[in-house]
Design an enzyme around this catalytic site. Structure first.
Site, PDB file in Angstrom:
ATOM      1  N   LEU A 153       0.826  -1.213   0.000  1.00 51.88           N
ATOM      2  CA  LEU A 153       0.000   0.000   0.000  1.00 51.88           C
ATOM      3  C   LEU A 153       0.857   1.259   0.000  1.00 51.88           C
ATOM      4  O   LEU A 153       1.993   1.261   0.470  1.00 51.88           O
ATOM      5  CB  LEU A 153      -0.965  -0.002   1.181  1.00 51.88           C
ATOM      6  CG  LEU A 153      -0.438  -0.079   2.614  1.00 51.88           C
ATOM      7  CD1 LEU A 153       0.080   1.252   3.103  1.00 51.88           C
ATOM      8  CD2 LEU A 153      -1.539  -0.578   3.514  1.00 51.88           C
ATOM      9  N   GLU A 155       1.081   5.338   1.106  1.00 49.09           N
ATOM     10  CA  GLU A 155       0.486   6.336   1.990  1.00 49.09           C
ATOM     11  C   GLU A 155      -0.327   7.315   1.149  1.00 49.09           C
ATOM     12  O   GLU A 155       0.031   7.612   0.012  1.00 49.09           O
ATOM     13  CB  GLU A 155       1.577   7.089   2.755  1.00 49.09           C
ATOM     14  CG  GLU A 155       2.133   6.266   3.875  1.00 49.09           C
ATOM     15  CD  GLU A 155       3.166   7.019   4.691  1.00 49.09           C
ATOM     16  OE1 GLU A 155       3.053   8.252   4.837  1.00 49.09           O
ATOM     17  OE2 GLU A 155       4.088   6.345   5.172  1.00 49.09           O
ATOM     18  N   LYS A 207       9.549  -7.794  -1.865  1.00 49.66           N
ATOM     19  CA  LYS A 207       9.133  -6.472  -1.372  1.00 49.66           C
ATOM     20  C   LYS A 207      10.247  -5.445  -1.608  1.00 49.66           C
ATOM     21  O   LYS A 207      10.014  -4.347  -2.125  1.00 49.66           O
ATOM     22  CB  LYS A 207       8.785  -6.581   0.118  1.00 49.66           C
ATOM     23  CG  LYS A 207       8.616  -5.282   0.840  1.00 49.66           C
ATOM     24  CD  LYS A 207       7.381  -4.534   0.398  1.00 49.66           C
ATOM     25  CE  LYS A 207       7.380  -3.153   1.031  1.00 49.66           C
ATOM     26  NZ  LYS A 207       6.170  -2.437   0.825  1.00 49.66           N
ATOM     27  N   ASN A 211      10.178  -2.038  -4.229  1.00 46.29           N
ATOM     28  CA  ASN A 211      10.448  -0.649  -3.828  1.00 46.29           C
ATOM     29  C   ASN A 211      11.713  -0.118  -4.488  1.00 46.29           C
ATOM     30  O   ASN A 211      11.763   1.038  -4.917  1.00 46.29           O
ATOM     31  CB  ASN A 211      10.542  -0.545  -2.297  1.00 46.29           C
ATOM     32  CG  ASN A 211       9.167  -0.380  -1.672  1.00 46.29           C
ATOM     33  OD1 ASN A 211       8.155  -0.384  -2.379  1.00 46.29           O
ATOM     34  ND2 ASN A 211       9.109  -0.248  -0.358  1.00 46.29           N
ATOM     35  N   GLY A 260      11.115  10.322  -1.104  1.00 49.65           N
ATOM     36  CA  GLY A 260      11.396  10.321   0.327  1.00 49.65           C
ATOM     37  C   GLY A 260      10.438   9.362   0.998  1.00 49.65           C
ATOM     38  O   GLY A 260       9.982   8.397   0.372  1.00 49.65           O
ATOM     39  N   CYS A 263       9.793   4.587   3.389  1.00 51.83           N
ATOM     40  CA  CYS A 263      10.030   3.291   2.724  1.00 51.83           C
ATOM     41  C   CYS A 263      11.198   3.309   1.755  1.00 51.83           C
ATOM     42  O   CYS A 263      12.179   2.593   1.959  1.00 51.83           O
ATOM     43  CB  CYS A 263       8.760   2.843   2.021  1.00 51.83           C
ATOM     44  SG  CYS A 263       7.367   2.730   3.150  1.00 51.83           S
TER      45      CYS A 263
HETATM   46  C1  UGA Z   1       5.907   3.065  -1.351  1.00 52.49           C
HETATM   47  C2  UGA Z   1       5.417   2.095  -2.447  1.00 52.49           C
HETATM   48  O1  UGA Z   1       4.865   2.829  -3.537  1.00 52.49           O
HETATM   49  C3  UGA Z   1       4.353   1.131  -1.902  1.00 52.49           C
HETATM   50  O2  UGA Z   1       4.006   0.191  -2.901  1.00 52.49           O
HETATM   51  C4  UGA Z   1       4.937   0.409  -0.674  1.00 52.49           C
HETATM   52  O3  UGA Z   1       3.976  -0.453  -0.088  1.00 52.49           O
HETATM   53  C5  UGA Z   1       5.354   1.432   0.359  1.00 52.49           C
HETATM   54  O4  UGA Z   1       6.350   2.305  -0.226  1.00 52.49           O
HETATM   55  C6  UGA Z   1       5.949   0.693   1.535  1.00 52.49           C
HETATM   56  O5  UGA Z   1       6.979   0.035   1.359  1.00 52.49           O
HETATM   57  O6  UGA Z   1       5.333   0.681   2.605  1.00 52.49           O
HETATM   58  P1  UGA Z   1       4.942   5.311  -0.256  1.00 52.49           P
HETATM   59  O7  UGA Z   1       6.264   5.396   0.431  1.00 52.49           O
HETATM   60  O8  UGA Z   1       3.701   5.500   0.513  1.00 52.49           O
HETATM   61  O9  UGA Z   1       4.786   3.874  -0.987  1.00 52.49           O
HETATM   62  O10 UGA Z   1       4.929   6.427  -1.384  1.00 52.49           O
HETATM   63  P2  UGA Z   1       5.052   6.480  -2.971  1.00 52.49           P
HETATM   64  O11 UGA Z   1       3.780   6.886  -3.544  1.00 52.49           O
HETATM   65  O12 UGA Z   1       5.691   5.264  -3.508  1.00 52.49           O
HETATM   66  O13 UGA Z   1       6.066   7.694  -3.126  1.00 52.49           O
HETATM   67  C7  UGA Z   1       7.400   7.601  -2.623  1.00 52.49           C
HETATM   68  C8  UGA Z   1       8.171   8.845  -2.972  1.00 52.49           C
HETATM   69  O14 UGA Z   1       8.442   8.878  -4.377  1.00 52.49           O
HETATM   70  C9  UGA Z   1       7.453  10.159  -2.655  1.00 52.49           C
HETATM   71  O15 UGA Z   1       8.395  11.050  -2.071  1.00 52.49           O
HETATM   72  C10 UGA Z   1       6.994  10.665  -4.001  1.00 52.49           C
HETATM   73  O16 UGA Z   1       6.881  12.071  -4.061  1.00 52.49           O
HETATM   74  C11 UGA Z   1       8.126  10.158  -4.885  1.00 52.49           C
HETATM   75  N1  UGA Z   1       7.738  10.027  -6.308  1.00 52.49           N
HETATM   76  C12 UGA Z   1       6.774   9.147  -6.668  1.00 52.49           C
HETATM   77  C13 UGA Z   1       8.413  10.781  -7.274  1.00 52.49           C
HETATM   78  O17 UGA Z   1       9.330  11.578  -6.953  1.00 52.49           O
HETATM   79  N2  UGA Z   1       8.059  10.618  -8.588  1.00 52.49           N
HETATM   80  C14 UGA Z   1       7.094   9.751  -8.965  1.00 52.49           C
HETATM   81  O18 UGA Z   1       6.835   9.649 -10.193  1.00 52.49           O
HETATM   82  C15 UGA Z   1       6.429   9.003  -7.994  1.00 52.49           C
END
Ligand code: UGA
Length: 441
Positions: A153, A155, A207, A211, A260, A263
């Site tokens: 999932l 956040e 997992k 990531n 950031g 995760c």
């Molecule tokens: C991430 C994974 O997407 C989930 O599948 C996983 O379950 C989760 O880690 C975990 O291990 O618990 P999350 O950390 O909630 O989820 O956030 P993401 O939506 O993945 O975004 C992570 C970072 O990447 C954010 O800082 C976001 O701004 C950045 N991001 C995302 C970008 O800079 N560019 C993008 O195109 C997408």
């Protein structure tokens, strides 16, 4: 089924609420008394869209409760989820003390035949260690099966992701382990969610593989952004072209100030450590991390260049959380930008629709306001750090009038360059031509 959940963080609480929604009887426990007290009142201790409603419904219908001891959460459970934190240590390895402590506690209190589910993100090999700890702790008592069930999932979308996951991954090494998990997720699997069953180490490693790959995609886009700026190309179009290829896909190619959160940075470091400990140099991961750090440097360099002499100049940061729809600031690149600009002597004021005092406490010298216009008023430069809808929807003419100099560095490419040019805002997007170049000024 009777389910116990140990640890009510972003993964644990969502897991508990969603399993209750699926019809199971869930008892949650958290070691933090403050969190417990809030949960017992039905109030999640962090912001997650839809979670408060789900928790409220589960509690009102008697399928979800929070108790003050592990024993109460575990005593009658068929399945116990271990969702405790695994913070990164300075050397990159995750700290698994809480996982071991939870395993010991479960071993002492669980009924024979209970299945223990490792939900926290852990290094491959951890489930076997958990199994051994439980066997040692229980002595002659009946064995307990350990299962790995990593969570995917995100956040900000956690409830929707957990209710309708794109896959359910179960690693186990016993018939009972697989059978219990099939029963637990029967409704979702019947609705078409793919269930992938593997051995323990494969589930755990998958997992980290997911990531790390998502982080790699983001860093690839950020490296392209750097190249596009030098070549006069547009990274948004380049990644759109790439994303139209179904073998690549459009997601996670958003260039900006980098990833950031709790995760990606931690998991990437842990995956590197795991590889090194197994004698494999996964150098690609170090490069992903380097490009990510560089994304913050690049935006800071742009601001410093715009301001010329930084001390005393006012910089508005728009968005402080690590991504939209969350109040989570853990490893937020926005705060890294804030800290760097404070260090340079700027007067830094941040706005975020969900983050409050926590950001102020995390970055000494950072002023935090609850209204974007309060941040922008009198600023010499603004930086978009998080793609919050509230920031994307700003009236750029008003922004121009409020700022001392209408200069915006868009670290998330959320503002429309043409609209900015029309409004008279000088926009420095990421990996795209500047506004003057667009309008030919
Ligand atoms: C991430 C994974 O997407 C989930 O599948 C996983 O379950 C989760 O880690 C975990 O291990 O618990 P999350 O950390 O909630 O989820 O956030 P993401 O939506 O993945 O975004 C992570 C970072 O990447 C954010 O800082 C976001 O701004 C950045 N991001 C995302 C970008 O800079 N560019 C993008 O195109 C997408």
């Amino acid at each position: 089924m009777q389910v116990g959940v140990i640890g009510t963080g972003h993964v644990g609480l969502v897991t508990a609420a969603v399993l209750a929604e699926l019809g199971h009887d869930v008892v949650g426990y958290d070691a933090d008394p403050g969190r417990r007290a809030r949960l017992q009142l039905g109030q999640p201790w962090f912001h997650e869209p839809g979670l408060a409603e789900l928790v409220g419904r589960g509690m009102a219908e008697g399928r979800l409760a929070f108790r003050g001891s592990i024993e109460q959460a575990v005593a009658r459970a068929d399945v116990v989820f271990v969702c405790v934190g695994t913070p990164g240590r300075a050397d990159g390895r995750p700290d698994l003390l809480a996982v071991e402590a939870a395993a010991r506690a479960v071993a002492r209190h669980a009924l024979p035949g209970t299945v223990v589910v490792e939900k926290s993100t852990v290094l491959a090999g951890t489930a076997r260690r958990v199994q051994r700890v439980i066997e040692l702790e229980r002595g002659a008592l009946d064995a307990i099966d350990v299962v790995s069930n990593p969570e995917f999932l995100r956040e900000g979308r956690a409830v929707a992701d957990a209710l309708r996951p794109d896959r359910i991954l179960v690693g186990a090494e016993s018939h009972r382990g697989f059978a219990v998990m099939r029963g637990l997720y029967a409704e979702q699997v019947a609705a078409g969610v793919p269930l992938i069953e593997t051995d323990l180490a494969t589930a755990e490693l998958s997992k980290h593989a997911c990531n790390a790959f998502l982080a790699l995609k983001i860093s690839y886009a950020n490296a392209l952004a750097e190249l596009c700026e030098r070549a006069g190309a547009d990274v948004v179009d380049v990644t759109r072209v790439m994303g139209a290829d179904p073998r690549i896909g459009p997601e996670f190619l958003g260039a900006g100030i980098g990833y950031g959160g709790s995760c990606f940075p931690k998991d990437l470091a842990a995956f590197q450590r795991l590889s090194a400990s197994l004698g494999y140099d996964f150098g690609l991961l170090a490069e992903v991390d380097r490009i990510n750090r560089d994304a913050v440097d690049r935006v800071v360099r742009k601001v410093v260049d715009v301001l010329w002499n930084v001390p005393g100049k006012r910089v508005a940061l728009l968005g402080l959380a690590f991504k939209p729809d969350t109040d989570d600031i853990r490893f937020s690149p926005a705060l890294a930008v804030a800290a760097r600009l404070v260090e340079e002597g700027a007067e830094v004021v941040g706005y975020d629709p969900l983050v409050g005092d926590a950001a102020r406490d995390a970055v000494p010298g950072l002023e935090v306001v609850a209204d974007p216009h309060a941040a922008l008023r009198g600023a010499h430069c603004a930086v978009v750090c998080t793609a919050c809808p509230e920031v994307a929807a700003l009236d750029l003419v008003r922004v121009r009038d409020e700022m001392r100099h209408a200069i915006v560095v868009d670290g998330r490419n959320v503002l429309d360059p043409t609209a900015a040019a029309r409004a008279g805002v000088v926009l420095f997007p990421t990996g795209r031509p500047r506004t003057q170049e667009l309008v030919g000024a």
